[in-house]
Write a protein that holds these residues in place. Structure first.
Motif, PDB file in Angstrom:
ATOM      1  N   ALA A  45       0.836  -1.204   0.000  1.00 41.53           N
ATOM      2  CA  ALA A  45       0.000   0.000   0.000  1.00 41.53           C
ATOM      3  C   ALA A  45       0.874   1.258   0.000  1.00 41.53           C
ATOM      4  CB  ALA A  45      -0.935  -0.001   1.201  1.00 41.53           C
ATOM      5  N   ASN A  46       1.973   1.230   0.740  1.00 40.37           N
ATOM      6  CA  ASN A  46       2.893   2.377   0.742  1.00 40.37           C
ATOM      7  C   ASN A  46       3.501   2.592  -0.635  1.00 40.37           C
ATOM      8  OD1 ASN A  46       2.575   3.178   3.390  1.00 40.37           O
ATOM      9  ND2 ASN A  46       4.199   1.863   4.167  1.00 40.37           N
ATOM     10  N   ARG A  47       3.913   1.504  -1.281  1.00 40.45           N
ATOM     11  CA  ARG A  47       4.473   1.629  -2.637  1.00 40.45           C
ATOM     12  C   ARG A  47       3.417   2.174  -3.592  1.00 40.45           C
ATOM     13  NH1 ARG A  47       6.865  -3.315  -1.216  1.00 40.45           N
ATOM     14  NH2 ARG A  47       5.246  -4.456  -2.287  1.00 40.45           N
ATOM     15  N   GLU A  48       2.190   1.694  -3.474  1.00 39.58           N
ATOM     16  CA  GLU A  48       1.112   2.161  -4.349  1.00 39.58           C
ATOM     17  C   GLU A  48       0.815   3.641  -4.086  1.00 39.58           C
ATOM     18  OE1 GLU A  48      -3.526   1.048  -5.339  1.00 39.58           O
ATOM     19  OE2 GLU A  48      -2.235  -0.473  -4.447  1.00 39.58           O
ATOM     20  N   ALA A  49       0.842   4.052  -2.813  1.00 41.00           N
ATOM     21  CA  ALA A  49       0.610   5.457  -2.480  1.00 41.00           C
ATOM     22  C   ALA A  49       1.723   6.332  -3.061  1.00 41.00           C
ATOM     23  CB  ALA A  49       0.536   5.633  -0.966  1.00 41.00           C
ATOM     24  N   ASP A  50       2.966   5.866  -2.978  1.00 40.65           N
ATOM     25  CA  ASP A  50       4.071   6.626  -3.569  1.00 40.65           C
ATOM     26  C   ASP A  50       3.899   6.760  -5.076  1.00 40.65           C
ATOM     27  OD1 ASP A  50       5.234   6.981  -1.109  1.00 40.65           O
ATOM     28  OD2 ASP A  50       6.660   5.314  -1.325  1.00 40.65           O
ATOM     29  N   THR A  51       3.481   5.667  -5.710  1.00 41.11           N
ATOM     30  CA  THR A  51       3.250   5.698  -7.155  1.00 41.11           C
ATOM     31  C   THR A  51       2.143   6.696  -7.491  1.00 41.11           C
ATOM     32  OG1 THR A  51       3.932   3.385  -7.340  1.00 41.11           O
ATOM     33  CG2 THR A  51       2.636   4.277  -9.155  1.00 41.11           C
ATOM     34  N   MET A  52       1.056   6.665  -6.709  1.00 43.57           N
ATOM     35  CA  MET A  52      -0.058   7.588  -6.948  1.00 43.57           C
ATOM     36  C   MET A  52       0.387   9.042  -6.753  1.00 43.57           C
ATOM     37  SD  MET A  52      -2.642   6.032  -7.929  1.00 43.57           S
ATOM     38  CE  MET A  52      -3.211   4.382  -8.093  1.00 43.57           C
ATOM     39  N   LYS A  53       1.236   9.287  -5.763  1.00 48.05           N
ATOM     40  CA  LYS A  53       1.735  10.648  -5.546  1.00 48.05           C
ATOM     41  C   LYS A  53       2.539  11.116  -6.749  1.00 48.05           C
ATOM     42  CE  LYS A  53       2.090  10.519  -0.517  1.00 48.05           C
ATOM     43  NZ  LYS A  53       3.031  10.440   0.614  1.00 48.05           N
ATOM     44  N   ARG A  54       3.397  10.219  -7.265  1.00 51.20           N
ATOM     45  CA  ARG A  54       4.195  10.605  -8.435  1.00 51.20           C
ATOM     46  C   ARG A  54       3.298  10.866  -9.635  1.00 51.20           C
ATOM     47  NH1 ARG A  54       7.562   6.552  -6.386  1.00 51.20           N
ATOM     48  NH2 ARG A  54       6.845   5.037  -7.900  1.00 51.20           N
ATOM     49  N   ILE A  55       2.281  10.034  -9.828  1.00 53.66           N
ATOM     50  CA  ILE A  55       1.354  10.228 -10.949  1.00 53.66           C
ATOM     51  C   ILE A  55       0.608  11.555 -10.793  1.00 53.66           C
ATOM     52  CG2 ILE A  55      -0.809   9.368 -11.964  1.00 53.66           C
ATOM     53  CD1 ILE A  55       0.262   6.519 -11.459  1.00 53.66           C
ATOM     54  N   ALA A  56       0.123  11.822  -9.576  1.00 57.04           N
ATOM     55  CA  ALA A  56      -0.608  13.069  -9.335  1.00 57.04           C
ATOM     56  C   ALA A  56       0.291  14.279  -9.573  1.00 57.04           C
ATOM     57  CB  ALA A  56      -1.159  13.092  -7.913  1.00 57.04           C
ATOM     58  N   LEU A  57       1.531  14.185  -9.138  1.00 56.56           N
ATOM     59  CA  LEU A  57       2.465  15.295  -9.348  1.00 56.56           C
ATOM     60  C   LEU A  57       2.717  15.502 -10.838  1.00 56.56           C
ATOM     61  CD1 LEU A  57       4.306  17.374  -8.043  1.00 56.56           C
ATOM     62  CD2 LEU A  57       6.099  15.646  -7.957  1.00 56.56           C
ATOM     63  N   ALA A  58       2.914  14.395 -11.564  1.00 56.50           N
ATOM     64  CA  ALA A  58       3.154  14.510 -13.010  1.00 56.50           C
ATOM     65  C   ALA A  58       1.933  15.116 -13.714  1.00 56.50           C
ATOM     66  CB  ALA A  58       3.475  13.138 -13.600  1.00 56.50           C
ATOM     67  N   LYS A  59       0.739  14.663 -13.326  1.00 62.69           N
ATOM     68  CA  LYS A  59      -0.474  15.209 -13.945  1.00 62.69           C
ATOM     69  C   LYS A  59      -0.643  16.683 -13.602  1.00 62.69           C
ATOM     70  CE  LYS A  59      -3.247  11.097 -14.601  1.00 62.69           C
ATOM     71  NZ  LYS A  59      -4.537  10.451 -14.344  1.00 62.69           N
TER      72      LYS A  59
END
Length: 168
Positions: free
Chosen positions: A71-85
């Motif tokens: 879940a932590n890895r997925e949250a980090d991935t989502m943060k990176r995606i949100a930042l990129a978007k």
């Protein structure tokens, strides 16, 4: 001899009683040993059951830790995606804003160019003696303003900018 026989008989009875007492004590001790063995095996089973529960809980904790890590890895991935978007959205907004500002500047340039042309034509008509040239110039300016306002009104409604003012 009778006395000896009685004495021996009494000793025999005494020995017999002692033997019976020992037999009873032996049976009691055997029964106690059996009970202790039974109790020991019950305790052993309880210990084994507790060890199984401990192993099960440890496996459960490991599983939850794995899920938490995932879940932590997925949250980090989502943060990176949100930042990129977010960055992409900001770039798109800046691009659209600059394009809009460019079209506003071009429209203002066109308006000023047409105004200068009208002024020049009005000067040439005045110098040649045309009486209603100022009226013609006024109507042409009004036409241009209406044309400009109608074309830029839709663009300006989205950002609320005045096309004749530069915004900083």
């Amino acid at each position: 001899m009778e006395m000896v026989a009685e004495e021996k008989m009494r000793m025999f009875k005494k020995a017999r009683n002692a033997l019976d007492t020992c037999d009873r004590e032996l049976e009691d001790k055997a029964r106690e040993a059996t009970e202790l063995k039974l109790e020991r095996s019950k305790k052993k089973l309880q210990i084994e059951e507790l060890e199984k529960i401990v192993r099960l809980k440890q496996a459960e904790a490991d599983m939850f830790q794995l899920k938490a890590n995932e879940a932590n890895r997925e949250a980090d991935t989502m943060k990176r995606i949100a930042l990129a978007k977010s960055e992409k959205s900001e770039e798109e907004y800046a691009s659209r804003y600059l394009k809009l500002r460019l079209s506003e500047a071009e429209a203002e340039k066109q308006y000023l160019f047409e105004k200068i042309k009208l002024q020049e034509s009005s000067r040439t008509s005045q110098s040649s003696g045309g009486g209603d040239s100022s009226q013609m110039m006024y109507s042409k300016i009004q036409d241009l303003l209406q044309m400009y306002n109608s074309s830029s009104k839709t663009e300006n409604q989205s950002n609320g900018h005045n096309p004749f003012r530069s915004s900083s």
